[in-house]
Design a protein around this motif. Structure first.
Motif, PDB file in Angstrom:
ATOM      1  N   MET A   1       0.682  -1.292   0.030  1.00  0.00           N
ATOM      2  CA  MET A   1       0.091   0.031   0.105  1.00  0.00           C
ATOM      3  C   MET A   1       0.931   1.286   0.107  1.00  0.00           C
ATOM      4  SD  MET A   1      -3.190   0.853   0.410  1.00  0.00           S
ATOM      5  CE  MET A   1      -4.167   2.147   1.105  1.00  0.00           C
ATOM      6  N   PHE A   2       1.804   1.231   0.875  1.00  0.00           N
ATOM      7  CA  PHE A   2       2.815   2.384   0.870  1.00  0.00           C
ATOM      8  C   PHE A   2       3.551   2.666  -0.364  1.00  0.00           C
ATOM      9  CE2 PHE A   2       2.642   1.578   5.391  1.00  0.00           C
ATOM     10  CZ  PHE A   2       2.233   2.751   6.062  1.00  0.00           C
ATOM     11  N   ARG A   3       3.793   1.431  -1.141  1.00  0.00           N
ATOM     12  CA  ARG A   3       4.314   1.630  -2.558  1.00  0.00           C
ATOM     13  C   ARG A   3       3.364   2.555  -3.372  1.00  0.00           C
ATOM     14  NH1 ARG A   3       6.961  -3.976  -4.640  1.00  0.00           N
ATOM     15  NH2 ARG A   3       9.193  -2.964  -4.433  1.00  0.00           N
ATOM     16  N   ARG A   4       2.271   2.213  -3.552  1.00  0.00           N
ATOM     17  CA  ARG A   4       1.149   2.548  -4.393  1.00  0.00           C
ATOM     18  C   ARG A   4       1.165   4.148  -4.014  1.00  0.00           C
ATOM     19  NH1 ARG A   4      -3.454  -1.756  -5.407  1.00  0.00           N
ATOM     20  NH2 ARG A   4      -2.347  -2.936  -6.319  1.00  0.00           N
ATOM     21  N   THR A   5       1.117   4.468  -2.941  1.00  0.00           N
ATOM     22  CA  THR A   5       0.965   5.878  -2.355  1.00  0.00           C
ATOM     23  C   THR A   5       2.224   6.718  -2.862  1.00  0.00           C
ATOM     24  OG1 THR A   5      -0.206   5.068  -0.481  1.00  0.00           O
ATOM     25  CG2 THR A   5       0.644   7.282  -0.431  1.00  0.00           C
ATOM     26  N   PHE A   6       3.383   5.939  -2.375  1.00  0.00           N
ATOM     27  CA  PHE A   6       4.522   6.741  -2.893  1.00  0.00           C
ATOM     28  C   PHE A   6       4.791   7.101  -4.244  1.00  0.00           C
ATOM     29  CE2 PHE A   6       8.790   6.098  -4.445  1.00  0.00           C
ATOM     30  CZ  PHE A   6       9.539   7.583  -3.889  1.00  0.00           C
ATOM     31  N   TRP A   7       4.152   6.217  -5.269  1.00  0.00           N
ATOM     32  CA  TRP A   7       4.511   6.475  -6.780  1.00  0.00           C
ATOM     33  C   TRP A   7       3.445   7.257  -7.080  1.00  0.00           C
ATOM     34  CZ3 TRP A   7       8.759   5.899  -8.624  1.00  0.00           C
ATOM     35  CH2 TRP A   7       9.571   4.983  -8.304  1.00  0.00           C
ATOM     36  N   PHE A   8       2.290   7.145  -6.341  1.00  0.00           N
ATOM     37  CA  PHE A   8       1.150   8.189  -6.712  1.00  0.00           C
ATOM     38  C   PHE A   8       1.359   9.495  -6.436  1.00  0.00           C
ATOM     39  CE2 PHE A   8      -2.661  10.557  -5.659  1.00  0.00           C
ATOM     40  CZ  PHE A   8      -3.376  10.556  -6.811  1.00  0.00           C
ATOM     41  N   THR A   9       1.937   9.851  -5.392  1.00  0.00           N
ATOM     42  CA  THR A   9       2.677  11.142  -4.878  1.00  0.00           C
ATOM     43  C   THR A   9       3.700  11.643  -5.918  1.00  0.00           C
ATOM     44  OG1 THR A   9       1.811  10.319  -2.550  1.00  0.00           O
ATOM     45  CG2 THR A   9       3.471  12.430  -2.906  1.00  0.00           C
ATOM     46  N   THR A  10       4.762  10.773  -6.171  1.00  0.00           N
ATOM     47  CA  THR A  10       5.722  11.031  -6.835  1.00  0.00           C
ATOM     48  C   THR A  10       5.215  11.511  -8.373  1.00  0.00           C
ATOM     49  OG1 THR A  10       7.203   9.474  -5.804  1.00  0.00           O
ATOM     50  CG2 THR A  10       7.853  10.408  -7.978  1.00  0.00           C
ATOM     51  N   GLY A  11       4.119  10.930  -8.936  1.00  0.00           N
ATOM     52  CA  GLY A  11       3.598  11.199 -10.273  1.00  0.00           C
ATOM     53  C   GLY A  11       2.883  12.476 -10.083  1.00  0.00           C
ATOM     54  N   VAL A  12       2.268  12.776  -9.206  1.00  0.00           N
ATOM     55  CA  VAL A  12       1.522  13.946  -9.114  1.00  0.00           C
ATOM     56  C   VAL A  12       2.681  15.131  -8.759  1.00  0.00           C
ATOM     57  CG1 VAL A  12       0.279  15.408  -7.337  1.00  0.00           C
ATOM     58  CG2 VAL A  12      -0.559  12.934  -7.867  1.00  0.00           C
ATOM     59  N   ALA A  13       3.619  14.957  -8.001  1.00  0.00           N
ATOM     60  CA  ALA A  13       4.514  16.002  -8.008  1.00  0.00           C
ATOM     61  C   ALA A  13       5.396  16.311  -9.261  1.00  0.00           C
ATOM     62  CB  ALA A  13       5.493  15.573  -6.586  1.00  0.00           C
ATOM     63  N   ALA A  14       5.685  15.128 -10.128  1.00  0.00           N
ATOM     64  CA  ALA A  14       6.347  15.513 -11.282  1.00  0.00           C
ATOM     65  C   ALA A  14       5.368  15.950 -12.147  1.00  0.00           C
ATOM     66  CB  ALA A  14       6.588  14.136 -12.069  1.00  0.00           C
ATOM     67  N   GLY A  15       3.926  15.778 -12.206  1.00  0.00           N
ATOM     68  CA  GLY A  15       2.940  16.464 -12.955  1.00  0.00           C
ATOM     69  C   GLY A  15       2.804  17.898 -12.742  1.00  0.00           C
ATOM     70  N   VAL A  16       2.746  18.459 -11.439  1.00  0.00           N
ATOM     71  CA  VAL A  16       2.759  19.668 -10.866  1.00  0.00           C
ATOM     72  C   VAL A  16       4.057  20.537 -11.460  1.00  0.00           C
ATOM     73  CG1 VAL A  16       2.647  21.112  -8.983  1.00  0.00           C
ATOM     74  CG2 VAL A  16       1.156  19.213  -9.265  1.00  0.00           C
ATOM     75  N   TRP A  17       5.439  19.812 -11.149  1.00  0.00           N
ATOM     76  CA  TRP A  17       6.328  20.588 -11.636  1.00  0.00           C
ATOM     77  C   TRP A  17       6.612  20.487 -13.012  1.00  0.00           C
ATOM     78  CZ3 TRP A  17      10.423  18.471 -14.837  1.00  0.00           C
ATOM     79  CH2 TRP A  17      11.554  19.258 -14.952  1.00  0.00           C
ATOM     80  N   ALA A  18       6.007  19.558 -14.034  1.00  0.00           N
ATOM     81  CA  ALA A  18       6.218  19.710 -15.396  1.00  0.00           C
ATOM     82  C   ALA A  18       5.104  20.961 -15.912  1.00  0.00           C
ATOM     83  CB  ALA A  18       5.722  18.464 -16.134  1.00  0.00           C
TER      84      ALA A  18
END
Length: 124
Positions: A1-18
């Motif tokens: 579960m933590f894995r999915r949350t980590f990658w989801f948060t990383t994806g959202v951060a990368a999307g906001v940055w881009a």
């Protein structure tokens, strides 16, 4: 579960940055922004050229004064040189047959008028 949350948060951060990066770049490429940037760079370049031209002019003025001093020393000219001789004006005598000869130089002054007339139609 933590894995999915980590990658989801990383994806959202990368999307906001881009998205932020792309929006900034788009704002930089608008015509108004490009015109303002070009105007600022032109002003900066003009100021740099002005500074260089002023520096060059000051260098030329200093070197000119130095060279004039060298020439004055070499020629023996003092600070208060004599005034130049009065100018000489040319006049041609109105004598017949003498109109093609070399001009005659006469001194002129306010107190003594010349004996030669500059009016070509006076004798006619």
């Amino acid at each position: 579960m933590f894995r999915r949350t980590f990658w989801f948060t990383t994806g959202v951060a990368a999307g906001v940055w881009a998205t932020t990066k792309v929006n900034r770049k788009l704002k930089q490429l608008t015509p108004e922004s490009l015109a303002a940037t070009a105007a600022n760079k032109a002003l900066e370049t003009g100021q740099r050229l002005k500074d260089r031209a002023v520096g060059f002019a000051l260098d030329v003025r200093d070197n000119m004064a130095q060279r004039e001093a060298e020439l004055e020393d070499a020629l023996g000219i003092h600070e208060n040189p004599e005034l130049p001789a009065p100018r000489r004006h040319t006049a041609i005598e109105n004598a017949p047959g003498n109109h093609r000869s070399a001009p005659k130089y006469i001194e002129t002054s306010i107190s003594s008028p010349t004996k030669y007339s500059y009016n070509r139609n006076e004798d006619h």
